[in-house]
Design an enzyme around this catalytic site. Structure first.
Site, PDB file in Angstrom:
ATOM      1  N   SER A 143      27.917 -38.558  44.646  1.00  0.00           N
ATOM      2  CA  SER A 143      27.693 -37.120  44.764  1.00  0.00           C
ATOM      3  C   SER A 143      28.121 -36.439  43.480  1.00  0.00           C
ATOM      4  CB  SER A 143      28.515 -36.570  45.931  1.00  0.00           C
ATOM      5  OG  SER A 143      28.532 -35.158  45.932  1.00  0.00           O
ATOM      6  N   TYR A 156      36.471 -36.228  50.525  1.00  0.00           N
ATOM      7  CA  TYR A 156      35.061 -36.417  50.167  1.00  0.00           C
ATOM      8  C   TYR A 156      34.917 -36.627  48.661  1.00  0.00           C
ATOM      9  CZ  TYR A 156      30.027 -35.669  49.871  1.00  0.00           C
ATOM     10  OH  TYR A 156      28.685 -35.829  49.633  1.00  0.00           O
TER      11      TYR A 156
END
Length: 262
Positions: A143, A156
Site C-alpha cells: 500500500s 496497517y
C-alpha cells in the site's frame, strides 16, 4: 486441492472474492490454465470462479481464513505440493480506523496474521517449485501506507511496510533464479475496502476524485511492470510523485495525518 496432472500453469490469488484480488483472478485466467481462488466468502468466490471459467481457465475455490494460523499452514502445505505455480498474488487484507489502543487487540493480531504471516508462509511454500522451474511471479499487495508514518492506522501501515521490505529483500535472494517479486503499492482504489464496518465514518468524497484508481488500473499497471523487474510498484502518476516525496520524514508524517483525517 490437488497438483495439476497436466502441468498447466497455475495462478494463486488470495482475497480473490472482490476488488483487486478479483481483478487479478480475471486477468490471470488469460495467462494460466488454472486459477486457485482463496478467500473467506464462499458465495463471492463462486462469482469469481464463474468469471474465471468464462474466460477459459479452470478455477478452484479454497475457503480459508488467513487470520487462523492452522488454516494457513494447511493451505501452505497444499500449495507446496503443486509444482507448476506461475503466479502467487498475496492480496488478502483489511484495514481499521482509530488510535492503536482503541482498536481491539485481536484485530491487530489478525491483521499481522493476514498481511504478514500468511504472505510469508504461502511464499515459502511456492518458492522452491518456482526456483526448480526457473521462473515464477510473486506479487505482494502492499500500500501507499507502507511509505507513511500512520497515526490512526498504526498496524496497517506497519504490516504494509513489512510487505514492501520483505519483497525487496526476497528479490535480492532470488536474483538470477528467474523468480520475480513485486511489492504492489496502490493508493486509494475503488473497491469494497472502505465499505466495511471499520470505516463507517470514512467519507470517500473528501478524497480528490483524481486520486482514486480502479482495480483494473491497478492490476494492469502491476502486470505491465512485472517484466521491468522493479520490486516496488506504485500505480498512478500522482501516487508515484507522493512516494518520491515520502523519502522525507516530515512528508511521511503529513501524509499519514492527512489520511487519518479522511
Amino acid at each position: 486441492m490437488t497438483p495439476s496432472a497436466d502441468a498447466v500453469e497455475v495462478a494463486v490469488v488470495t482475497g480473490a472474492s472482490t476488488g483487486i484480488g478479483r481483478e487479478f483472478a480475471r486477468r490471470l485466467a488469460k495467462r494460466c490454465g488454472k486459477v486457485i481462488l482463496i478467500a473467506r466468502d464462499a458465495a463471492r468466490l463462486e462469482e469469481t470462479r464463474q468469471e474465471v471459467v468464462a474466460l477459459g481457465a479452470a478455477a478452484e475455490i479454497v475457503v480459508c481464513n488467513l487470520s487462523e494460523r492452522s488454516e494457513v499452514e494447511r493451505l501452505a502445505q497444499q500449495l507446496s505440493e503443486i509444482p507448476n505455480i506461475e503466479y502467487l498474488v498475496n492480496n488478502a487484507g483489511f484495514g481499521t480506523m482509530g488510535d492503536f489502543v482503541d482498536v481491539d487487540r485481536q484485530q491487530h493480531a489478525d491483521m499481522i496474521n493476514v498481511h504478514v504471516v500468511a504472505t510469508v508462509l504461502l511464499t515459502h511454500a511456492v518458492v522452491p517449485g518456482m526456483k526448480a522451474r526457473g521462473r515464477g511471479y510473486i506479487i505482494n499487495v502492499a500500500s501507499m501506507s507502507s511509505f507513511m508514518i500512520g497515526p490512526g492506522q498504526v498496524t496497517y501501515a506497519a504490516t504494509k511496510a513489512s510487505l514492501t521490505s520483505f519483497s525487496e529483500s526476497l528479490q535480492v535472494e532470488l536474483e538470477r533464479t528467474g523468480v520475480q517479486v513485486q511489492a504492489l503499492c496502490p493508493g486509494f482504489t475503488r473497491t469494497d475496502f472502505h465499505n466495511r464496518p471499520q470505516f463507517e465514518g470514512f467519507d470517500r468524497d473528501t478524497i480528490s476524485a483524481n486520486l482514486w484508481l480502479t482495480p483494473e488500473q491497478v492490476v494492469d499497471f502491476s502486470l505491465r511492470k512485472l517484466p521491468s523487474k522493479r520490486v516496488v510498484c506504485v500505480p498512478g502518476l500522482k501516487n508515484q510523485f507522493f512516494a518520491r516525496l515520502m523519502t522525507f520524514r516530515f512528508v511521511r508524517i503529513i501524509a499519514g495525518k492527512s489520511v487519518r483525517k479522511k
